[in-house]
Scaffold this active site. Sequence first.
Site, short mmCIF file in Angstrom:
data_model
loop_
_atom_site.label_atom_id
_atom_site.label_comp_id
_atom_site.label_asym_id
_atom_site.label_seq_id
_atom_site.Cartn_x
_atom_site.Cartn_y
_atom_site.Cartn_z
N HIS A 12 79.18 40.24 41.25
CA HIS A 12 77.90 39.66 40.78
C HIS A 12 76.95 39.62 41.96
O HIS A 12 77.08 38.78 42.84
CB HIS A 12 78.14 38.25 40.22
N HIS A 14 72.74 40.27 43.41
CA HIS A 14 71.30 40.54 43.23
C HIS A 14 70.80 41.28 44.46
O HIS A 14 70.88 40.77 45.57
CB HIS A 14 70.51 39.24 43.06
N LYS A 94 74.25 42.39 30.86
CA LYS A 94 74.10 41.00 31.29
C LYS A 94 73.16 40.25 30.37
O LYS A 94 71.99 40.62 30.23
CB LYS A 94 73.56 40.97 32.72
N HIS A 131 75.07 34.70 31.71
CA HIS A 131 74.64 33.52 32.45
C HIS A 131 74.70 32.37 31.46
O HIS A 131 73.78 32.16 30.67
CB HIS A 131 73.21 33.69 32.99
N HIS A 165 79.53 33.26 37.37
CA HIS A 165 79.39 32.14 38.30
C HIS A 165 79.71 30.79 37.68
O HIS A 165 78.84 29.93 37.57
CB HIS A 165 78.00 32.13 38.97
N ASP A 237 77.06 36.21 43.70
CA ASP A 237 75.75 35.78 43.22
C ASP A 237 74.77 35.67 44.39
O ASP A 237 73.86 34.84 44.37
CB ASP A 237 75.83 34.47 42.43
C1 NCD Z 1 69.58 34.30 40.70
C2 NCD Z 1 68.36 35.08 41.21
O1 NCD Z 1 67.68 34.58 42.12
O2 NCD Z 1 68.11 36.18 40.72
N1 NCD Z 1 69.45 32.93 41.10
C3 NCD Z 1 70.45 32.02 41.21
O3 NCD Z 1 70.14 30.85 41.45
N2 NCD Z 1 71.71 32.33 41.05
C4 NCD Z 1 69.71 34.47 39.23
C5 NCD Z 1 71.01 33.93 38.66
O4 NCD Z 1 72.06 34.55 38.81
O5 NCD Z 1 70.99 32.87 38.05
ZN ZN Z 2 73.17 35.83 39.58
#
Ligand code: NCD
Ligand code: ZN
Length: 334
Positions: A12, A14, A94, A131, A165, A237
Site C-alpha cells: 500500500h 502513495h 481500490k 479504505h 491499513h 501507506d
Molecule cells: C493518504 C494520502 O495522503 O493519499 N493519506 C493518509 O492519511 N493515509 C490516503 C489514504 O490512504 O487514506
Molecule cells: Zn493510503
Amino acid sequence: MSLTLDTPLDMHLHLREGAMLDAVAPFSAAAFAGAVIMPNLVPPVDSLERLRWYRREIARASQGQQFTPLMTLFFRNYSAAELAEAKPQIIGIKLYPAGVTTNSAGGVANLAEADETLAVMERLGIPLLVHGESHGFVLDREQEFLPIYARIARQFPQLTIVMEHITTRRATELLDQHTNLFATVTLHHLQITLNDLAGGLLDPHLFCKPIAKRPEDRDALLQLALTAHPKLMFGSDSAPHPRSSKEGAGCAAGVFSAPVALPALAELFAQHGALGKLQAFVSDNARRIYNIAPPPKQVTLERRRWVVPARYGDVVPYLACSELAWRIADVQPA
Ligand code: NCD
Ligand code: ZN
C-alpha cells in the site's frame, strides 16, 4: 548481524506525480522489489490509459532500480468489458468511500450501487482493496465500517477483499471470520497511538487516515504482525505531503515512511525476538494472498546505527531525527 529479505513488497503505497513522485519513488524503489500503487491522484487513476501513463511515470522516477509497480484502478462502476481488459494490468481495484481521506472526493457515495461491479470483479478474480472508514466520529470510523466488510465478504464469497491499513483490535478479529478477507497494516500503526499524535504537543507528521487509535488497538495489530498472521501483509501507506500542507492549519492526512520502513520494521521485529517472521510479513504472505511472483530482489539489512534526516527535500519523514539500529546494506540485483 544482518538479515536478507527475499523480494520485500510494500502492499500500500502513495507515490503522487510530478516533482513529488520524482522525490519519493527512489526510496521505495531502493528498498522494495515492488509495491501496490494507490490511484488517488487528482483526477484519479480510473482508466487504463491513465494507468499506463502512471506506470511509465513510476518507472521513470525509479531511476533504473528494479521495482515492480503493482497498479490499482480507482473504484467506479466499470463495465464487464473494461474489467476484462484491465485484469492483466492491475493487482486490484481500490475503493474509497467518497470524501473519507486525501483525494477521495470522487469515491463511492452509495455502496449499494457498487454491487454490479463487485460481482464482475468476483467473477474475473480481481481483488477489491478498501479504505474502510465511515463518516462518523473519527475514532469510530473503522469500527463502524466493519459490518460493511462483513456484508461484502458474505455477498461475494469468491471476491478477495483487502481491508487496507487496519488500525483496530476489532478489525484484527474480523480477519479470522471470513475466508476471503485479508488486511494490510502500516509501520506507524504498529508503533504509535493517538497520544503520540495529539497527547502532548501536536505532531502533524503523525496525522493520517485512519487516525492512530488506543494502546490496546496498537498492541493487537503488533501481535498479529509479529506472528506474521497469514492473512496480514505489510503496507506502509507512505503518503508524502509537502511541509506547507502538513505544518499549520488544515493539515493534510498522511505519514511519509518509505525511507525508514524496512529498517524500522527490522528494529521492531528484532526488539520482540521476531526477526524470523519479517520475511512472511513483508513478502511471503502478500505473494500467496495475491498469487503474484514479482521479479526477485534480495535486500540485506545490517545492524548499524544511523539518524533519520530531518527532511527529505520538502517532506518530513516518519521518525525524523531519531536513531535507527538497522539500515539497508545491500540490494541484489542493484
Ligand atoms: C493518504 C494520502 O495522503 O493519499 N493519506 C493518509 O492519511 N493515509 C490516503 C489514504 O490512504 O487514506
Ligand atoms: Zn493510503
